[in-house]
Design a protein around this motif. Structure first.
Motif, PDB file in Angstrom:
ATOM      1  N   ALA A 100      38.221  51.100  33.560  1.00  0.00           N
ATOM      2  CA  ALA A 100      37.813  51.967  34.671  1.00  0.00           C
ATOM      3  C   ALA A 100      38.669  51.735  35.907  1.00  0.00           C
ATOM      4  O   ALA A 100      39.071  52.685  36.591  1.00  0.00           O
ATOM      5  CB  ALA A 100      36.341  51.733  34.993  1.00  0.00           C
ATOM      6  N   ALA A 101      38.954  50.473  36.207  1.00  0.00           N
ATOM      7  CA  ALA A 101      39.746  50.162  37.406  1.00  0.00           C
ATOM      8  C   ALA A 101      41.151  50.734  37.300  1.00  0.00           C
ATOM      9  O   ALA A 101      41.731  51.171  38.301  1.00  0.00           O
ATOM     10  CB  ALA A 101      39.792  48.653  37.623  1.00  0.00           C
ATOM     11  N   ARG A 102      41.710  50.751  36.093  1.00  0.00           N
ATOM     12  CA  ARG A 102      43.053  51.327  35.917  1.00  0.00           C
ATOM     13  C   ARG A 102      43.068  52.839  36.114  1.00  0.00           C
ATOM     14  O   ARG A 102      44.129  53.428  36.264  1.00  0.00           O
ATOM     15  CB  ARG A 102      43.601  50.945  34.544  1.00  0.00           C
ATOM     16  N   GLN A 103      41.880  53.440  36.134  1.00  0.00           N
ATOM     17  CA  GLN A 103      41.767  54.859  36.447  1.00  0.00           C
ATOM     18  C   GLN A 103      41.442  55.090  37.922  1.00  0.00           C
ATOM     19  O   GLN A 103      41.134  56.212  38.328  1.00  0.00           O
ATOM     20  CB  GLN A 103      40.687  55.501  35.571  1.00  0.00           C
TER      21      GLN A 103
ATOM     22  N   LEU B  68      42.137  41.036  37.793  1.00  0.00           N
ATOM     23  CA  LEU B  68      42.705  41.023  39.132  1.00  0.00           C
ATOM     24  C   LEU B  68      43.868  42.000  39.259  1.00  0.00           C
ATOM     25  O   LEU B  68      44.005  42.698  40.274  1.00  0.00           O
ATOM     26  CB  LEU B  68      43.149  39.609  39.491  1.00  0.00           C
ATOM     27  N   GLU B  69      44.710  42.073  38.247  1.00  0.00           N
ATOM     28  CA  GLU B  69      45.848  42.995  38.286  1.00  0.00           C
ATOM     29  C   GLU B  69      45.405  44.452  38.338  1.00  0.00           C
ATOM     30  O   GLU B  69      46.087  45.301  38.915  1.00  0.00           O
ATOM     31  CB  GLU B  69      46.744  42.767  37.071  1.00  0.00           C
ATOM     32  N   SER B  70      44.242  44.754  37.743  1.00  0.00           N
ATOM     33  CA  SER B  70      43.762  46.136  37.726  1.00  0.00           C
ATOM     34  C   SER B  70      42.925  46.479  38.947  1.00  0.00           C
ATOM     35  O   SER B  70      42.565  47.641  39.144  1.00  0.00           O
ATOM     36  CB  SER B  70      42.950  46.397  36.452  1.00  0.00           C
ATOM     37  N   GLY B  71      42.601  45.474  39.758  1.00  0.00           N
ATOM     38  CA  GLY B  71      41.835  45.732  40.970  1.00  0.00           C
ATOM     39  C   GLY B  71      40.343  45.535  40.841  1.00  0.00           C
ATOM     40  O   GLY B  71      39.583  45.882  41.761  1.00  0.00           O
ATOM     41  N   VAL B  72      39.874  44.966  39.736  1.00  0.00           N
ATOM     42  CA  VAL B  72      38.458  44.662  39.567  1.00  0.00           C
ATOM     43  C   VAL B  72      38.056  43.546  40.525  1.00  0.00           C
ATOM     44  O   VAL B  72      38.816  42.589  40.738  1.00  0.00           O
ATOM     45  CB  VAL B  72      38.158  44.242  38.115  1.00  0.00           C
ATOM     46  N   THR B  73      36.849  43.639  41.086  1.00  0.00           N
ATOM     47  CA  THR B  73      36.276  42.546  41.879  1.00  0.00           C
ATOM     48  C   THR B  73      35.378  41.714  40.977  1.00  0.00           C
ATOM     49  O   THR B  73      34.293  42.163  40.596  1.00  0.00           O
ATOM     50  CB  THR B  73      35.452  43.082  43.056  1.00  0.00           C
ATOM     51  N   PRO B  74      35.788  40.497  40.577  1.00  0.00           N
ATOM     52  CA  PRO B  74      34.900  39.649  39.776  1.00  0.00           C
ATOM     53  C   PRO B  74      33.871  38.968  40.682  1.00  0.00           C
ATOM     54  O   PRO B  74      34.186  38.585  41.816  1.00  0.00           O
ATOM     55  CB  PRO B  74      35.848  38.605  39.164  1.00  0.00           C
ATOM     56  N   LEU B  75      32.667  38.806  40.182  1.00  0.00           N
ATOM     57  CA  LEU B  75      31.623  38.086  40.917  1.00  0.00           C
ATOM     58  C   LEU B  75      30.889  37.183  39.938  1.00  0.00           C
ATOM     59  O   LEU B  75      30.074  37.640  39.137  1.00  0.00           O
ATOM     60  CB  LEU B  75      30.657  39.064  41.580  1.00  0.00           C
ATOM     61  N   TYR B  76      31.199  35.901  40.000  1.00  0.00           N
ATOM     62  CA  TYR B  76      30.596  34.920  39.110  1.00  0.00           C
ATOM     63  C   TYR B  76      29.351  34.280  39.759  1.00  0.00           C
ATOM     64  O   TYR B  76      29.038  34.531  40.921  1.00  0.00           O
ATOM     65  CB  TYR B  76      31.602  33.819  38.781  1.00  0.00           C
ATOM     66  N   HIS B  77      28.684  33.443  38.984  1.00  0.00           N
ATOM     67  CA  HIS B  77      27.526  32.675  39.469  1.00  0.00           C
ATOM     68  C   HIS B  77      26.472  33.585  40.083  1.00  0.00           C
ATOM     69  O   HIS B  77      25.819  33.228  41.063  1.00  0.00           O
ATOM     70  CB  HIS B  77      27.972  31.615  40.489  1.00  0.00           C
TER      71      HIS B  77
ATOM     72  N   ALA C 227      34.894  44.729  22.295  1.00  0.00           N
ATOM     73  CA  ALA C 227      35.990  45.022  23.221  1.00  0.00           C
ATOM     74  C   ALA C 227      36.329  46.504  23.205  1.00  0.00           C
ATOM     75  O   ALA C 227      36.530  47.124  24.266  1.00  0.00           O
ATOM     76  CB  ALA C 227      37.218  44.191  22.852  1.00  0.00           C
ATOM     77  N   ALA C 228      36.377  47.102  22.015  1.00  0.00           N
ATOM     78  CA  ALA C 228      36.677  48.528  21.911  1.00  0.00           C
ATOM     79  C   ALA C 228      35.573  49.372  22.536  1.00  0.00           C
ATOM     80  O   ALA C 228      35.843  50.380  23.211  1.00  0.00           O
ATOM     81  CB  ALA C 228      36.878  48.916  20.445  1.00  0.00           C
ATOM     82  N   LEU C 229      34.325  48.971  22.327  1.00  0.00           N
ATOM     83  CA  LEU C 229      33.203  49.682  22.931  1.00  0.00           C
ATOM     84  C   LEU C 229      33.264  49.596  24.451  1.00  0.00           C
ATOM     85  O   LEU C 229      32.969  50.565  25.157  1.00  0.00           O
ATOM     86  CB  LEU C 229      31.885  49.105  22.418  1.00  0.00           C
ATOM     87  N   GLY C 230      33.632  48.429  24.956  1.00  0.00           N
ATOM     88  CA  GLY C 230      33.746  48.259  26.397  1.00  0.00           C
ATOM     89  C   GLY C 230      34.820  49.156  26.993  1.00  0.00           C
ATOM     90  O   GLY C 230      34.615  49.790  28.032  1.00  0.00           O
ATOM     91  N   GLN C 231      35.984  49.209  26.339  1.00  0.00           N
ATOM     92  CA  GLN C 231      37.051  50.079  26.833  1.00  0.00           C
ATOM     93  C   GLN C 231      36.577  51.527  26.875  1.00  0.00           C
ATOM     94  O   GLN C 231      36.852  52.255  27.856  1.00  0.00           O
ATOM     95  CB  GLN C 231      38.290  49.955  25.954  1.00  0.00           C
ATOM     96  N   ALA C 232      35.865  51.960  25.855  1.00  0.00           N
ATOM     97  CA  ALA C 232      35.362  53.331  25.828  1.00  0.00           C
ATOM     98  C   ALA C 232      34.359  53.579  26.948  1.00  0.00           C
ATOM     99  O   ALA C 232      34.389  54.635  27.603  1.00  0.00           O
ATOM    100  CB  ALA C 232      34.720  53.618  24.473  1.00  0.00           C
ATOM    101  N   ALA C 233      33.472  52.624  27.186  1.00  0.00           N
ATOM    102  CA  ALA C 233      32.484  52.783  28.250  1.00  0.00           C
ATOM    103  C   ALA C 233      33.157  52.866  29.616  1.00  0.00           C
ATOM    104  O   ALA C 233      32.763  53.670  30.466  1.00  0.00           O
ATOM    105  CB  ALA C 233      31.492  51.627  28.216  1.00  0.00           C
ATOM    106  N   GLY C 234      34.181  52.038  29.832  1.00  0.00           N
ATOM    107  CA  GLY C 234      34.897  52.077  31.104  1.00  0.00           C
ATOM    108  C   GLY C 234      35.617  53.396  31.324  1.00  0.00           C
ATOM    109  O   GLY C 234      35.611  53.949  32.431  1.00  0.00           O
TER     110      GLY C 234
END
Length: 454
Positions: free
Chosen positions: A24-27, A111-120, A410-417
């Protein structure tokens, strides 16, 4: 309470979640990816699961796209030998990897695609209004805050957010609601894999799935082992082993002579009840030490193996499954059905570990065949801007025993994004996007949708 605003909120940073977020971020979407752990990778890095299996159906690589990009990055950094033949004989290929390397590679992709990770960060409430997901309430470091988004993807594996939002779900097998047993994987080294390879060559009858594939271990860059059943049964019959597991099942990692052992079997616990899950963690670690003792004492090649770590979390095979717009069935899988709205194809068999202590129920597709998963398994009518991705998609208990594997997730995730990107850009719900446009976007991102691609 502080409110954070994004276009897509991905809940869970396992294989499905990371691939959804990156796609999604790459879009161009503003994406946040939230996880309770302090790292990415889900079951592959939090539960000691490995290797990945399988990217192939016969000679065809059916899992491509972002998942293959991740593997290529792992290879280039020395964190994986890449795809290699599955020398258990159960499926086509396995893909060993360094869990530590995977954490780093997945973070780089985010990070390269611009996603904001939020852990914990734990999601503690889903705020739904007028049939739409409005926000999730989160808790981290003593602070509560809300994350608002246009589209949400539940990639928690257990469907936690779907349940919070009131989306209908099922769990376990139909007759009694029991899920597959949980497993505490553990990693050991050194294992004399050369000796085990010699035994596989000399006595293939000791390894059940090698009956028609004798010598396949010679092609494997890293060794996968499923066998020594008679030796394990002796230990069980003698009362030396209380674990209900009569097969040595282990897989060499990216490091030679280091193996992940997948043998513990924890029945009767509920993977989505905190007290039961705690009991499973404790029982799993008890079984680890008992199994390690048996391996050292009775299985050739393991005499000098030392425990490197267990888990660190217990592995969960099955739990909640969303009741979505289509429910994938075992018949869909075994008949290799090709749906018009397919968003992924996969070739792994149905692999049910019995909750009753019976033998594993394995149902195989025809050699080289693969099935498809329709987009409707990711969407639902109750809260249509909340999607599922990963093992919590809409499917039967039997079907989940195949779709739960990490390459498929992983493939399902890419499709959802990709679907989320189309929904946000078109100002429509995920249930309203153009499937032809989704197919074009997936193919542009390197995904594979079958020989006669949609």
């Amino acid at each position: 309470m502080k409110n954070l605003q994004y276009e897509l909120a991905v809940l869970g940073c396992g294989m499905a979640g990371i691939m959804a977020a990156v796609a999604a971020a790459r879009q161009g979407l503003r994406v946040i990816a939230i996880d309770e752990a302090g790292y990415a990778g889900g079951s592959l890095t939090a539960m000691g699961t490995g290797p990945m299996m399988t990217f192939h159906a016969g000679q065809t690589q059916v899992i491509r796209g972002l998942a293959q990009e991740m593997v290529a990055r792992l290879e280039s950094e020395g964190f994986s030998p890449g795809h290699t033949v599955d020398s258990t004989g159960y499926t086509y290929t396995v893909t060993p990897f360094s869990a530590e390397g995977m954490k780093r590679v997945l973070e780089q992709m985010m990070l390269e695609s611009g996603v904001t990770p939020l852990y914990h960060t734990a999601v503690i409430r889903a705020n739904v209004g007028q049939g739409r997901m409005r926000s999730v309430e989160c808790f981290s470091c003593g602070e509560r805050f809300c994350v608002e988004a246009d589209v949400f993807i539940d990639a928690t594996g257990d469907g936690d957010v779907l349940a919070m939002a009131g989306v209908p779900f099922e769990s376990g097998r139909p007759q009694d609601g029991k899920n597959q047993p949980m497993t505490m994987n553990f990693k050991i080294s050194p294992v004399d894999t050369d000796r085990i390879r010699s035994i596989m060559d000399e006595r293939p009858e000791l390894f059940p799935f090698l009956a028609s594939k004798a010598g396949i271990e010679k092609q494997a860059v890293r060794l996968s082992v499923s066998g020594f059943n008679e030796l394990m049964r002796r230990a069980i019959d003698a009362g030396e082993l209380t674990v209900d597991r009569d097969t040595v099942l282990c897989f060499e990692t990216d490091k030679p002579h280091e193996m992940i052992v997948n043998m513990s079997r924890i029945n009767g616990e509920n993977p989505v009840d905190p007290f039961s899950l705690t009991c499973a963690e404790i029982e799993g670690r008890r079984q680890v030490f008992e199994l390690l003792h048996q391996l050292r004492a009775h299985i050739p090649g393991f005499e000098h193996a030392a425990l490197l770590f267990s888990g660190p979390n217990v592995g969960i095979r099955s739990s909640r499954r969303m009741v979505g717009d289509y429910c994938l069935t075992a018949d869909d899988i075994l008949s290799a059905r090709m749906f018009d709205d397919r968003i992924a194809v996969f070739g792994y068999p149905i692999d049910i570990h019995s909750a009753d202590g019976a033998e594993t129920d394995s149902r195989f597709l025809q050699p080289g065949a693969y099935y498809s998963i329709p987009y409707r398994c990711l969407t639902n009518a109750a809260v249509p801007n909340l999607m599922a991705a990963g093992r919590n998609i809409s499917c039967t208990f039997e079907a989940q025993a195949s779709t739960r594997l990490s390459p498929c997730c992983a493939a399902l995730g890419q499709a959802a994004g990709c679907a989320a990107a189309l929904a946000v850009r078109g100002a429509v719900l995920p249930t309203q996007i153009d499937i032809a446009a989704l197919h074009r976007l997936l193919l542009e991102q390197g995904a594979y949708l079958g020989e006669q691609e949609a």
